[in-house]
Design an enzyme around this catalytic site. Sequence first.
Site, PDB file in Angstrom:
ATOM      1  N   LYS A  44       0.885  -1.176   0.000  1.00  0.00           N
ATOM      2  CA  LYS A  44       0.000   0.000   0.000  1.00  0.00           C
ATOM      3  C   LYS A  44       0.916   1.217   0.000  1.00  0.00           C
ATOM      4  CE  LYS A  44      -3.329   2.938   0.562  1.00  0.00           C
ATOM      5  NZ  LYS A  44      -4.235   3.240  -0.586  1.00  0.00           N
ATOM      6  N   THR A  45       0.509   2.258  -0.702  1.00  0.00           N
ATOM      7  CA  THR A  45       1.336   3.461  -0.759  1.00  0.00           C
ATOM      8  C   THR A  45       1.621   3.960   0.659  1.00  0.00           C
ATOM      9  OG1 THR A  45       0.434   4.075  -2.902  1.00  0.00           O
ATOM     10  CG2 THR A  45       1.478   5.816  -1.632  1.00  0.00           C
ATOM     11  N   ASN A  68     -13.430   3.513  -4.538  1.00  0.00           N
ATOM     12  CA  ASN A  68     -12.799   3.703  -3.243  1.00  0.00           C
ATOM     13  C   ASN A  68     -12.369   5.137  -3.041  1.00  0.00           C
ATOM     14  OD1 ASN A  68      -9.631   4.094  -2.826  1.00  0.00           O
ATOM     15  ND2 ASN A  68      -9.974   3.112  -4.806  1.00  0.00           N
ATOM     16  N   SER A  69     -12.538   5.583  -1.806  1.00  0.00           N
ATOM     17  CA  SER A  69     -11.887   6.822  -1.364  1.00  0.00           C
ATOM     18  C   SER A  69     -11.242   6.492  -0.023  1.00  0.00           C
ATOM     19  CB  SER A  69     -12.906   7.958  -1.213  1.00  0.00           C
ATOM     20  OG  SER A  69     -12.972   8.716  -2.396  1.00  0.00           O
ATOM     21  N   LEU A  72      -5.599   6.969   1.723  1.00  0.00           N
ATOM     22  CA  LEU A  72      -4.200   6.600   2.021  1.00  0.00           C
ATOM     23  C   LEU A  72      -4.002   6.004   3.415  1.00  0.00           C
ATOM     24  CD1 LEU A  72      -1.643   9.220   0.636  1.00  0.00           C
ATOM     25  CD2 LEU A  72      -1.566   6.743   0.385  1.00  0.00           C
ATOM     26  N   ASN A 127       3.788   7.202  -6.208  1.00  0.00           N
ATOM     27  CA  ASN A 127       2.391   7.364  -6.592  1.00  0.00           C
ATOM     28  C   ASN A 127       2.137   8.828  -6.893  1.00  0.00           C
ATOM     29  OD1 ASN A 127      -0.355   7.551  -6.790  1.00  0.00           O
ATOM     30  ND2 ASN A 127      -0.789   6.294  -4.970  1.00  0.00           N
ATOM     31  N   CYS A 130      -1.407  11.744  -6.162  1.00  0.00           N
ATOM     32  CA  CYS A 130      -1.702  12.464  -4.938  1.00  0.00           C
ATOM     33  C   CYS A 130      -2.011  13.927  -5.214  1.00  0.00           C
ATOM     34  CB  CYS A 130      -0.546  12.363  -3.982  1.00  0.00           C
ATOM     35  SG  CYS A 130      -0.873  10.986  -2.906  1.00  0.00           S
ATOM     36  N   GLY A 219     -11.657  -2.015 -11.752  1.00  0.00           N
ATOM     37  CA  GLY A 219     -12.383  -3.207 -12.162  1.00  0.00           C
ATOM     38  C   GLY A 219     -12.727  -3.249 -13.642  1.00  0.00           C
ATOM     39  N   GLY A 248      -8.648  -3.379 -14.677  1.00  0.00           N
ATOM     40  CA  GLY A 248      -9.632  -4.142 -15.418  1.00  0.00           C
ATOM     41  C   GLY A 248      -9.291  -5.592 -15.674  1.00  0.00           C
ATOM     42  N   THR A 270      -9.146  -4.924  -8.275  1.00  0.00           N
ATOM     43  CA  THR A 270     -10.515  -5.274  -7.900  1.00  0.00           C
ATOM     44  C   THR A 270     -10.751  -6.790  -7.856  1.00  0.00           C
ATOM     45  OG1 THR A 270     -11.327  -3.170  -8.767  1.00  0.00           O
ATOM     46  CG2 THR A 270     -12.935  -4.947  -8.525  1.00  0.00           C
TER      47      THR A 270
HETATM   48  C1  LIG Z   1      -6.022   9.058  -3.872  1.00  0.00           C
HETATM   49  C2  LIG Z   1      -4.923   9.270  -2.882  1.00  0.00           C
HETATM   50  C3  LIG Z   1      -5.482   9.107  -1.457  1.00  0.00           C
HETATM   51  C4  LIG Z   1      -4.398  10.659  -3.022  1.00  0.00           C
HETATM   52  C5  LIG Z   1      -3.764   8.293  -3.158  1.00  0.00           C
HETATM   53  C6  LIG Z   1      -3.981   6.874  -2.690  1.00  0.00           C
HETATM   54  C7  LIG Z   1      -4.968   6.129  -3.522  1.00  0.00           C
HETATM   55  C8  LIG Z   1      -6.168   5.699  -3.021  1.00  0.00           C
HETATM   56  C9  LIG Z   1      -6.593   5.944  -1.634  1.00  0.00           C
HETATM   57  O1  LIG Z   1      -5.845   5.564  -0.687  1.00  0.00           O
HETATM   58  O2  LIG Z   1      -7.711   6.490  -1.478  1.00  0.00           O
HETATM   59  N1  LIG Z   1      -7.063   5.013  -3.807  1.00  0.00           N
HETATM   60  C10 LIG Z   1      -6.777   4.745  -5.138  1.00  0.00           C
HETATM   61  O3  LIG Z   1      -7.593   4.132  -5.854  1.00  0.00           O
HETATM   62  N2  LIG Z   1      -5.595   5.138  -5.650  1.00  0.00           N
HETATM   63  C11 LIG Z   1      -4.678   5.846  -4.909  1.00  0.00           C
HETATM   64  O4  LIG Z   1      -3.605   6.200  -5.446  1.00  0.00           O
END
Ligand SMILES: CC(C)(C)CCc1c(C(=O)O)[nH]c(=O)[nH]c1=O
Length: 310
Positions: A44-45, A68-69, A72, A127, A130, A219, A248, A270
């Site tokens: 995970k980032t 997803n939201s 991070l 990544n 951001c 997905g 996908g 996904t």
């Molecule tokens: C969207 C960010 C929270 C700025 C980066 C982490 C991230 C997220 C996340 O942790 O919400 N979700 C994703 O699908 N891609 C991403 O790169």
Amino acid sequence: MAVPSQIHHFHFSNCLMNASGVSCERKEELAALDDSAAGTFITKTATLEAREGNPQPRVETFALGSINSSGLPNQGLPYYLQALADFQAAKPDKTYFLSVTELEEEKIYKILEEVEASDFKGLVELNLSCPNVIGKPQIAYDFETTDRILKRVFSFFTKSLGVKLPPFFDPSHFDQMADILNAYPLAYVNCINSVGNGLVIHDEQVVIKPKQGFGGIGGETIKETALANVHAFYQRLRPEIAIIGTGGVCDGRDVFEHILCGASMVGVGTTLYEEGEGCFASLTEELEAIMKEKGYQSIEDFRGKLKYMD
Ligand SMILES: CC(C)(C)CCc1c(C(=O)O)[nH]c(=O)[nH]c1=O
């Protein structure tokens, strides 16, 4: 049962891996990926400090994909550096990926300086999805910021670095981004991150709590966009910059198509979220069956060899 691949001098026993963010936040999840048919995993980032992430529900699936939201959520850089050191000690010949980012430009340099100072031997993924400055688009949609960041990063960073890119939808954007990326000694680009700020509705309500329901889409529904981004960068980037195709992937044919578009490794998000790490074995079997049927012995027999209509 595996289809090996490589990026530069890094060899992978299988061309499949997870998409960062899915089943890879905690060490136990990484261990399950490590023991699966996947050729490697990416974390995970990570940010400098651990983060809780956004309120739940923050990840949901729907008929054709996921939204997803997450915000991070991660255990912080030290946790992943230690975990990676442990995995590396157990499997000295295996190569792993570490994903990092930060929410302000100066902190991006700080986290990469910490990675540079570490003993990590694998590939690092920055990544670029951001948000940087409030009111400005995410970094990868701000070309001069991307250029400035990569210029300063490569003034000190000597480990193998790739970047995770959001989808682009305009040839001029492919051209502008490729021109920037070609100026740097990148190991690879990973196309694509989720398709930003989609909206999934159930009955009369959004399905995730953060951001009034807006979230990144992954997905089945994003495959065509993912393939286009993989191929657009394959067409434009120096051959020294490898491509990881993500987005996908539901079956072996999708893996085959990502490779046909130029991908050297294929990320699964996904489908991994829905099926678990067993998906890597079934995707591999399906890919092998397609290769056998077409008489392809290895990835290099068809990688990037998408046919146009003359
Ligand atoms: C969207 C960010 C929270 C700025 C980066 C982490 C991230 C997220 C996340 O942790 O919400 N979700 C994703 O699908 N891609 C991403 O790169």
